[in-house]
Write a protein that holds these residues in place. Structure first.
Motif, PDB file in Angstrom:
ATOM      1  N   ALA A   1       0.829  -1.211   0.000  1.00  0.00           N
ATOM      2  CA  ALA A   1       0.000   0.000   0.000  1.00  0.00           C
ATOM      3  C   ALA A   1       0.861   1.257   0.000  1.00  0.00           C
ATOM      4  CB  ALA A   1      -0.935  -0.009   1.200  1.00  0.00           C
ATOM      5  N   GLU A   2       1.959   1.243   0.752  1.00  0.00           N
ATOM      6  CA  GLU A   2       2.822   2.421   0.786  1.00  0.00           C
ATOM      7  C   GLU A   2       3.483   2.669  -0.567  1.00  0.00           C
ATOM      8  OE1 GLU A   2       6.379   4.502   3.376  1.00  0.00           O
ATOM      9  OE2 GLU A   2       5.481   2.639   4.079  1.00  0.00           O
ATOM     10  N   LEU A   3       3.988   1.615  -1.188  1.00  0.00           N
ATOM     11  CA  LEU A   3       4.579   1.787  -2.518  1.00  0.00           C
ATOM     12  C   LEU A   3       3.514   2.262  -3.508  1.00  0.00           C
ATOM     13  CD1 LEU A   3       6.864   1.651  -4.561  1.00  0.00           C
ATOM     14  CD2 LEU A   3       6.393  -0.814  -4.804  1.00  0.00           C
ATOM     15  N   ALA A   4       2.325   1.689  -3.423  1.00  0.00           N
ATOM     16  CA  ALA A   4       1.233   2.086  -4.311  1.00  0.00           C
ATOM     17  C   ALA A   4       0.934   3.577  -4.184  1.00  0.00           C
ATOM     18  CB  ALA A   4      -0.016   1.263  -4.008  1.00  0.00           C
ATOM     19  N   THR A   5       0.902   4.083  -2.967  1.00  0.00           N
ATOM     20  CA  THR A   5       0.665   5.506  -2.739  1.00  0.00           C
ATOM     21  C   THR A   5       1.782   6.341  -3.336  1.00  0.00           C
ATOM     22  OG1 THR A   5      -0.602   5.071  -0.734  1.00  0.00           O
ATOM     23  CG2 THR A   5       0.353   7.270  -0.955  1.00  0.00           C
ATOM     24  N   ARG A   6       3.016   5.896  -3.171  1.00  0.00           N
ATOM     25  CA  ARG A   6       4.167   6.640  -3.685  1.00  0.00           C
ATOM     26  C   ARG A   6       4.150   6.765  -5.205  1.00  0.00           C
ATOM     27  NH1 ARG A   6       8.781   7.132  -0.213  1.00  0.00           N
ATOM     28  NH2 ARG A   6       8.295   6.347   1.863  1.00  0.00           N
ATOM     29  N   VAL A   7       3.611   5.736  -5.895  1.00  0.00           N
ATOM     30  CA  VAL A   7       3.628   5.760  -7.362  1.00  0.00           C
ATOM     31  C   VAL A   7       2.255   6.031  -7.974  1.00  0.00           C
ATOM     32  CG1 VAL A   7       5.692   4.322  -7.500  1.00  0.00           C
ATOM     33  CG2 VAL A   7       3.437   3.241  -7.622  1.00  0.00           C
ATOM     34  N   GLY A   8       1.227   6.192  -7.147  1.00  0.00           N
ATOM     35  CA  GLY A   8      -0.082   6.588  -7.637  1.00  0.00           C
ATOM     36  C   GLY A   8      -0.922   5.507  -8.271  1.00  0.00           C
ATOM     37  N   VAL A   9      -0.806   4.275  -7.741  1.00  0.00           N
ATOM     38  CA  VAL A   9      -1.642   3.172  -8.224  1.00  0.00           C
ATOM     39  C   VAL A   9      -2.261   2.468  -7.021  1.00  0.00           C
ATOM     40  CG1 VAL A   9      -0.279   2.803 -10.326  1.00  0.00           C
ATOM     41  CG2 VAL A   9       0.273   1.503  -8.265  1.00  0.00           C
ATOM     42  N   SER A  10      -3.074   1.466  -7.263  1.00  0.00           N
ATOM     43  CA  SER A  10      -3.692   0.723  -6.167  1.00  0.00           C
ATOM     44  C   SER A  10      -2.717  -0.324  -5.611  1.00  0.00           C
ATOM     45  CB  SER A  10      -4.961   0.018  -6.656  1.00  0.00           C
ATOM     46  OG  SER A  10      -4.633  -1.037  -7.539  1.00  0.00           O
ATOM     47  N   ARG A  11      -2.992  -0.749  -4.385  1.00  0.00           N
ATOM     48  CA  ARG A  11      -2.196  -1.817  -3.776  1.00  0.00           C
ATOM     49  C   ARG A  11      -2.330  -3.085  -4.605  1.00  0.00           C
ATOM     50  NH1 ARG A  11      -2.523  -6.398  -1.894  1.00  0.00           N
ATOM     51  NH2 ARG A  11      -4.772  -6.348  -2.010  1.00  0.00           N
ATOM     52  N   ASN A  12      -3.518  -3.304  -5.151  1.00  0.00           N
ATOM     53  CA  ASN A  12      -3.754  -4.488  -5.976  1.00  0.00           C
ATOM     54  C   ASN A  12      -2.869  -4.476  -7.224  1.00  0.00           C
ATOM     55  OD1 ASN A  12      -5.115  -6.941  -6.419  1.00  0.00           O
ATOM     56  ND2 ASN A  12      -6.474  -5.949  -7.879  1.00  0.00           N
ATOM     57  N   SER A  13      -2.638  -3.289  -7.792  1.00  0.00           N
ATOM     58  CA  SER A  13      -1.754  -3.184  -8.964  1.00  0.00           C
ATOM     59  C   SER A  13      -0.333  -3.592  -8.601  1.00  0.00           C
ATOM     60  CB  SER A  13      -1.760  -1.760  -9.522  1.00  0.00           C
ATOM     61  OG  SER A  13      -3.010  -1.449 -10.069  1.00  0.00           O
ATOM     62  N   ILE A  14       0.142  -3.121  -7.451  1.00  0.00           N
ATOM     63  CA  ILE A  14       1.493  -3.494  -7.004  1.00  0.00           C
ATOM     64  C   ILE A  14       1.574  -4.995  -6.791  1.00  0.00           C
ATOM     65  CG2 ILE A  14       3.205  -3.265  -5.154  1.00  0.00           C
ATOM     66  CD1 ILE A  14       3.000  -0.791  -7.005  1.00  0.00           C
TER      67      ILE A  14
END
Length: 71
Positions: free
Chosen positions: A17-30
């Motif tokens: 979730a943190e990486l997803a926020t940093r790159v502007g996508v969903s946690r599911n995408s990561i």
């Protein structure tokens, strides 16, 4: 395409979730990228690389293409 995102996240202590926020996508995408179910777009791959301060080549490993032989 294989990648080192899971290992890099662990080294940083980041959740998906943190990486997803940093790159502007969903946690599911990561999660899908980490597990090889989804290849990121080139802009997203750059964003992920930037988040870790690395190059795309240091994170993503292109799978070898089979060599075509002619009969």
């Amino acid at each position: 395409m294989n990648n080192k995102i899971r290992v890099l996240r662990a080294e940083q202590g980041w959740s998906q979730a943190e990486l997803a926020t940093r790159v502007g996508v969903s946690r599911n995408s990561i999660n899908s990228i980490e597990n090889g179910r989804f290849d990121p777009s080139l802009p997203l791959a750059f964003d992920i690389a930037d988040a870790f301060g690395l190059t795309i080549e240091q994170i993503f490993i292109r799978e070898a293409k089979p060599v075509r032989t002619e009969d």
